[in-house]
Write a protein that holds these residues in place. Structure first.
Motif, PDB file in Angstrom:
ATOM      1  N   TYR A   1       4.871 -14.918  -0.804  1.00  0.00           N
ATOM      2  CA  TYR A   1       4.591 -12.981  -0.720  1.00  0.00           C
ATOM      3  C   TYR A   1       5.522 -12.114  -1.779  1.00  0.00           C
ATOM      4  O   TYR A   1       4.275 -11.655  -2.132  1.00  0.00           O
ATOM      5  CB  TYR A   1       5.759 -13.502   0.381  1.00  0.00           C
ATOM      6  CG  TYR A   1       5.371 -11.607   1.103  1.00  0.00           C
ATOM      7  CD1 TYR A   1       5.089 -11.388   1.848  1.00  0.00           C
ATOM      8  CD2 TYR A   1       7.000 -11.172   1.066  1.00  0.00           C
ATOM      9  CE1 TYR A   1       4.991 -10.033   1.871  1.00  0.00           C
ATOM     10  CE2 TYR A   1       7.273 -10.014   1.827  1.00  0.00           C
ATOM     11  CZ  TYR A   1       6.039  -9.361   1.880  1.00  0.00           C
ATOM     12  OH  TYR A   1       6.064  -7.959   2.744  1.00  0.00           O
TER      13      TYR A   1
ATOM     14  N   TYR B   1      -2.924  -8.080   0.360  1.00  0.00           N
ATOM     15  CA  TYR B   1      -2.996  -8.332   2.534  1.00  0.00           C
ATOM     16  C   TYR B   1      -1.903  -9.479   1.897  1.00  0.00           C
ATOM     17  O   TYR B   1      -1.870 -10.676   2.618  1.00  0.00           O
ATOM     18  CB  TYR B   1      -3.630  -8.096   2.866  1.00  0.00           C
ATOM     19  CG  TYR B   1      -2.868  -8.383   5.220  1.00  0.00           C
ATOM     20  CD1 TYR B   1      -2.209  -7.180   5.535  1.00  0.00           C
ATOM     21  CD2 TYR B   1      -2.722  -9.295   5.271  1.00  0.00           C
ATOM     22  CE1 TYR B   1      -1.380  -7.420   6.211  1.00  0.00           C
ATOM     23  CE2 TYR B   1      -2.108  -9.752   6.738  1.00  0.00           C
ATOM     24  CZ  TYR B   1      -1.323  -8.530   7.051  1.00  0.00           C
ATOM     25  OH  TYR B   1      -0.583  -8.759   7.883  1.00  0.00           O
ATOM     26  N   THR B   2      -0.493  -9.345   2.590  1.00  0.00           N
ATOM     27  CA  THR B   2       0.300 -10.371   2.212  1.00  0.00           C
ATOM     28  C   THR B   2       1.548  -9.877   3.230  1.00  0.00           C
ATOM     29  O   THR B   2       2.010  -8.787   4.044  1.00  0.00           O
ATOM     30  CB  THR B   2       1.557 -10.771   1.180  1.00  0.00           C
ATOM     31  OG1 THR B   2       1.462  -9.395   0.957  1.00  0.00           O
ATOM     32  CG2 THR B   2       0.185 -11.457   0.038  1.00  0.00           C
ATOM     33  N   GLU B   3       1.574 -11.049   4.670  1.00  0.00           N
ATOM     34  CA  GLU B   3       2.874 -11.146   5.416  1.00  0.00           C
ATOM     35  C   GLU B   3       3.900 -11.899   5.262  1.00  0.00           C
ATOM     36  O   GLU B   3       3.464 -12.970   4.168  1.00  0.00           O
ATOM     37  CB  GLU B   3       1.653 -11.396   6.857  1.00  0.00           C
ATOM     38  CG  GLU B   3       3.191 -11.270   8.180  1.00  0.00           C
ATOM     39  CD  GLU B   3       2.093 -11.203   8.711  1.00  0.00           C
ATOM     40  OE1 GLU B   3       1.111 -11.641   8.938  1.00  0.00           O
ATOM     41  OE2 GLU B   3       2.815 -10.469  10.181  1.00  0.00           O
ATOM     42  N   CYS B   4       5.210 -11.180   5.596  1.00  0.00           N
ATOM     43  CA  CYS B   4       6.454 -11.771   5.240  1.00  0.00           C
ATOM     44  C   CYS B   4       6.972 -13.330   5.733  1.00  0.00           C
ATOM     45  O   CYS B   4       6.248 -12.999   6.801  1.00  0.00           O
ATOM     46  CB  CYS B   4       7.548 -10.651   4.891  1.00  0.00           C
ATOM     47  SG  CYS B   4       9.312 -11.683   4.741  1.00  0.00           S
TER      48      CYS B   4
ATOM     49  N   GLU C   1       0.572   4.721   9.121  1.00  0.00           N
ATOM     50  CA  GLU C   1      -0.053   3.223   8.511  1.00  0.00           C
ATOM     51  C   GLU C   1      -1.022   3.258   8.749  1.00  0.00           C
ATOM     52  O   GLU C   1      -1.995   2.356   7.198  1.00  0.00           O
ATOM     53  CB  GLU C   1       0.827   2.078   8.971  1.00  0.00           C
ATOM     54  CG  GLU C   1       1.319   1.107   8.490  1.00  0.00           C
ATOM     55  CD  GLU C   1       1.916   0.525   8.786  1.00  0.00           C
ATOM     56  OE1 GLU C   1       2.241  -0.136  10.462  1.00  0.00           O
ATOM     57  OE2 GLU C   1       3.096  -0.276   8.282  1.00  0.00           O
ATOM     58  N   LYS C   2      -2.270   3.397   8.942  1.00  0.00           N
ATOM     59  CA  LYS C   2      -3.734   3.362   8.619  1.00  0.00           C
ATOM     60  C   LYS C   2      -4.247   4.305   7.806  1.00  0.00           C
ATOM     61  O   LYS C   2      -4.850   3.857   7.175  1.00  0.00           O
ATOM     62  CB  LYS C   2      -4.359   3.693  10.540  1.00  0.00           C
ATOM     63  CG  LYS C   2      -5.719   3.081  10.539  1.00  0.00           C
ATOM     64  CD  LYS C   2      -6.019   3.260  11.564  1.00  0.00           C
ATOM     65  CE  LYS C   2      -7.753   2.325  11.572  1.00  0.00           C
ATOM     66  NZ  LYS C   2      -7.747   2.108  13.651  1.00  0.00           N
TER      67      LYS C   2
ATOM     68  N   LEU D   1      -7.844   2.535  -0.451  1.00  0.00           N
ATOM     69  CA  LEU D   1      -8.219   1.696  -0.460  1.00  0.00           C
ATOM     70  C   LEU D   1      -9.040   2.706  -1.200  1.00  0.00           C
ATOM     71  O   LEU D   1     -10.269   2.741  -2.385  1.00  0.00           O
ATOM     72  CB  LEU D   1      -9.072   1.070   1.223  1.00  0.00           C
ATOM     73  CG  LEU D   1      -8.828  -0.459   2.651  1.00  0.00           C
ATOM     74  CD1 LEU D   1      -9.115  -0.125   3.551  1.00  0.00           C
ATOM     75  CD2 LEU D   1      -9.024  -1.400   1.142  1.00  0.00           C
TER      76      LEU D   1
ATOM     77  N   VAL E   1      -4.294  -2.940   8.760  1.00  0.00           N
ATOM     78  CA  VAL E   1      -3.608  -1.922   8.293  1.00  0.00           C
ATOM     79  C   VAL E   1      -1.540  -2.046   8.568  1.00  0.00           C
ATOM     80  O   VAL E   1      -0.961  -1.327   8.302  1.00  0.00           O
ATOM     81  CB  VAL E   1      -3.604  -0.393   8.916  1.00  0.00           C
ATOM     82  CG1 VAL E   1      -5.036  -0.652   8.597  1.00  0.00           C
ATOM     83  CG2 VAL E   1      -3.691  -0.535  10.604  1.00  0.00           C
TER      84      VAL E   1
ATOM     85  N   ILE F   1      -2.996   2.667   3.685  1.00  0.00           N
ATOM     86  CA  ILE F   1      -3.798   2.605   3.975  1.00  0.00           C
ATOM     87  C   ILE F   1      -5.435   2.414   3.395  1.00  0.00           C
ATOM     88  O   ILE F   1      -5.803   1.461   2.781  1.00  0.00           O
ATOM     89  CB  ILE F   1      -4.428   1.195   4.490  1.00  0.00           C
ATOM     90  CG1 ILE F   1      -4.582  -0.301   3.606  1.00  0.00           C
ATOM     91  CG2 ILE F   1      -4.908   0.916   6.000  1.00  0.00           C
ATOM     92  CD1 ILE F   1      -3.676  -1.949   4.583  1.00  0.00           C
ATOM     93  N   ALA F   2      -5.962   3.417   4.277  1.00  0.00           N
ATOM     94  CA  ALA F   2      -7.079   3.870   4.004  1.00  0.00           C
ATOM     95  C   ALA F   2      -7.067   4.576   2.953  1.00  0.00           C
ATOM     96  O   ALA F   2      -7.994   4.662   1.538  1.00  0.00           O
ATOM     97  CB  ALA F   2      -7.696   4.897   5.116  1.00  0.00           C
TER      98      ALA F   2
ATOM     99  N   LEU G   1      -9.040  -1.654   9.890  1.00  0.00           N
ATOM    100  CA  LEU G   1      -9.853  -0.604   9.711  1.00  0.00           C
ATOM    101  C   LEU G   1     -10.806  -2.059   9.351  1.00  0.00           C
ATOM    102  O   LEU G   1     -10.468  -2.638   9.068  1.00  0.00           O
ATOM    103  CB  LEU G   1      -9.431   0.092   8.849  1.00  0.00           C
ATOM    104  CG  LEU G   1      -8.332   0.959   7.976  1.00  0.00           C
ATOM    105  CD1 LEU G   1      -7.752   1.584   6.411  1.00  0.00           C
ATOM    106  CD2 LEU G   1      -9.609   1.795   8.973  1.00  0.00           C
TER     107      LEU G   1
ATOM    108  N   SER H   1       8.680 -12.781   9.151  1.00  0.00           N
ATOM    109  CA  SER H   1       8.110 -11.298   9.918  1.00  0.00           C
ATOM    110  C   SER H   1       8.509 -11.805  11.130  1.00  0.00           C
ATOM    111  O   SER H   1       8.517 -10.533  12.195  1.00  0.00           O
ATOM    112  CB  SER H   1       7.297 -10.126   9.353  1.00  0.00           C
ATOM    113  OG  SER H   1       6.283 -10.971   9.894  1.00  0.00           O
TER     114      SER H   1
ATOM    115  N   LYS I   1       0.816  -1.410   0.497  1.00  0.00           N
ATOM    116  CA  LYS I   1       0.083  -0.361   0.112  1.00  0.00           C
ATOM    117  C   LYS I   1       0.666   0.870  -0.013  1.00  0.00           C
ATOM    118  O   LYS I   1       0.292   1.545  -0.775  1.00  0.00           O
ATOM    119  CB  LYS I   1      -0.346   0.115   0.696  1.00  0.00           C
ATOM    120  CG  LYS I   1      -0.094  -0.352   2.414  1.00  0.00           C
ATOM    121  CD  LYS I   1      -1.033  -0.322   3.437  1.00  0.00           C
ATOM    122  CE  LYS I   1      -0.056  -0.086   5.119  1.00  0.00           C
ATOM    123  NZ  LYS I   1       1.241  -0.972   5.132  1.00  0.00           N
TER     124      LYS I   1
ATOM    125  N   GLY J   1       3.037  -5.996   6.803  1.00  0.00           N
ATOM    126  CA  GLY J   1       3.420  -7.405   6.984  1.00  0.00           C
ATOM    127  C   GLY J   1       4.861  -7.528   6.281  1.00  0.00           C
ATOM    128  O   GLY J   1       5.100  -8.730   6.614  1.00  0.00           O
TER     129      GLY J   1
END
Lengths: 306, 64
Positions: free
Chosen positions: A82, A215-218, A199-200, A207, B60, A203-204, B35, A221, A54, B63
């Motif tokens: 990822y 959304y993906t997570e390494c 960060e919030k 969107l 949010v 992403i808002a 969110l 992490s 994002k 990752g």
């Protein structure tokens, strides 16, 4: 909850804003950061470091409004399940917005993906990844005047805290909307237009703008110290709203003094192997890549699975 | 209520009437890290939810 600027329903809180006013608020914040800290000029030749998440997609979109023909650059570390997903989003976004995209991989440059490197060394993958990614971004950005990154307020707050815990103020002195302490032709300056965006908020914005972000997570992490700091700061923010913003506001006031103090202590030595800046005879990138190559050759010679 | 939690990629059905803030508190989710959307529209913590709502809780935090 109503928007604080009109009577429409708020889609975001703190600040409480409707869609139209939130987008204007976010874009103005980025524009003001660029102007106040002189991050970009019309003459700049810009490359935007992108992961496909994002932050980088939002910053790429916004930078395109300020400078002509920015180029996107992505580093494919080779993390199965990822990076491939985020790069697909990035390719699609660049295609839709007519932005030139260059992708370079660890596999091609260092001879192995991060997944393979992890099996070859005792180091946590984030250490290898941070070192190699920084090196490759700098290497492939030589023809540009600035590298734009998608680092946001949360990233910066985490870095400040991590450096405090390591008692390393010198690294903090290199932070800020424009990174670094001195001008050095071996480094392309890095700038962070999202510096004051949380960060919030980012992403808002992505969107509400309908950017293609998955959304993906390494998978690595959980091994990272940064993730622990991130969660701790978010817990504190929940108890003391506005804490991260106050931290950054305080830091930015002390930053000129920190930069002035540490400017004189900056190393200008070169790595004997690659010529890059290094405190030691051999830089961290050359040291790590040599270690990985040696272990890879050893394992291949002895028919060990890697 | 149908709830999708993005971070864990988990779908769940839950009987719930109350605000978004109360739902997050029941699910032990830090509101700073998410969110919330209802029928794909962003909503704020004070919004009262109904049992027939379709809720997504989007992460949010980065990752990687």
């Amino acid at each position: 909850m109503k928007c604080s600027k009109c009577s429409d329903k708020a889609v975001f809180q703190n600040p409480n804003l409707c869609k139209k006013h939130f987008i204007a608020y976010f874009e103005n914040k980025v524009k003001n950061t660029i102007k106040k800290y002189k991050l970009l000029t019309k003459k700049d030749k810009i490359v935007v470091a992108c992961s496909g998440g994002k932050d980088s997609i939002s910053v790429l979109y916004l930078v395109k409004k300020f400078v002509k023909d920015p180029v996107a650059i992505a580093i494919d570390e080779g993390i199965k399940g990822y990076r491939s997903k985020t790069l697909e989003d990035l390719k699609e976004f660049c295609k839709q917005n007519k932005i030139k995209l260059k992708i370079y991989s660890y596999e091609d440059y260092f001879g192995a993906s991060l997944d393979k490197m992890k099996k070859l060394t005792h180091l946590i993958p984030c250490t290898i990844c941070g070192t190699f990614r920084r090196y490759m971004l700098n290497k492939y950005s030589k023809e540009y005047t600035k590298i734009v990154t998608g680092h946001n307020l949360d990233d910066e707050a985490q870095s400040i805290f991590m450096n405090l815990l390591k008692n390393n103020l010198e690294i903090s002195a290199r932070l800020g909307p424009e990174t670094g302490l001195i001008k050095d032709k071996r480094f392309t300056p890095r700038v962070k237009p999202l510096y004051f965006c949380t960060e919030k908020e980012t992403i808002a914005y992505s969107l509400l703008m309908g950017f293609p972000v998955t959304y993906t997570e390494c998978p690595y992490s959980s091994l990272s110290h940064r993730m622990f700091i991130r969660d701790s700061l978010n817990s504190y923010e929940n108890k003391r709203p506005g804490f991260k913003q106050t931290l950054i506001d305080g830091f930015i006031k002390t930053l000129p003094k920190l930069k002035k103090h540490f400017k004189t202590k900056v190393t200008t030595n070169s790595c004997e192997e690659c010529g890059g800046v290094s405190d030691n005879k051999i830089c961290m990138t050359c040291k790590l890549s040599k270690e990985i190559k040696n272990k890879s050759l050893y394992k291949n010679k002895h028919n060990l699975n890697t | 209520m149908k709830i999708f939690i993005e971070k864990t990629n988990k779908n769940m059905n839950k009987k719930f009437i109350g605000t978004v803030g109360k739902l997050l508190s029941e699910l032990k989710i830090n509101p700073e890290t998410v969110l919330v959307t209802r029928s794909n529209e962003l909503i704020t913590d004070d919004i009262r939810l109904k049992d027939k709502d379709n809720i997504k809780i989007l992460s949010v935090v980065s990752g990687g």
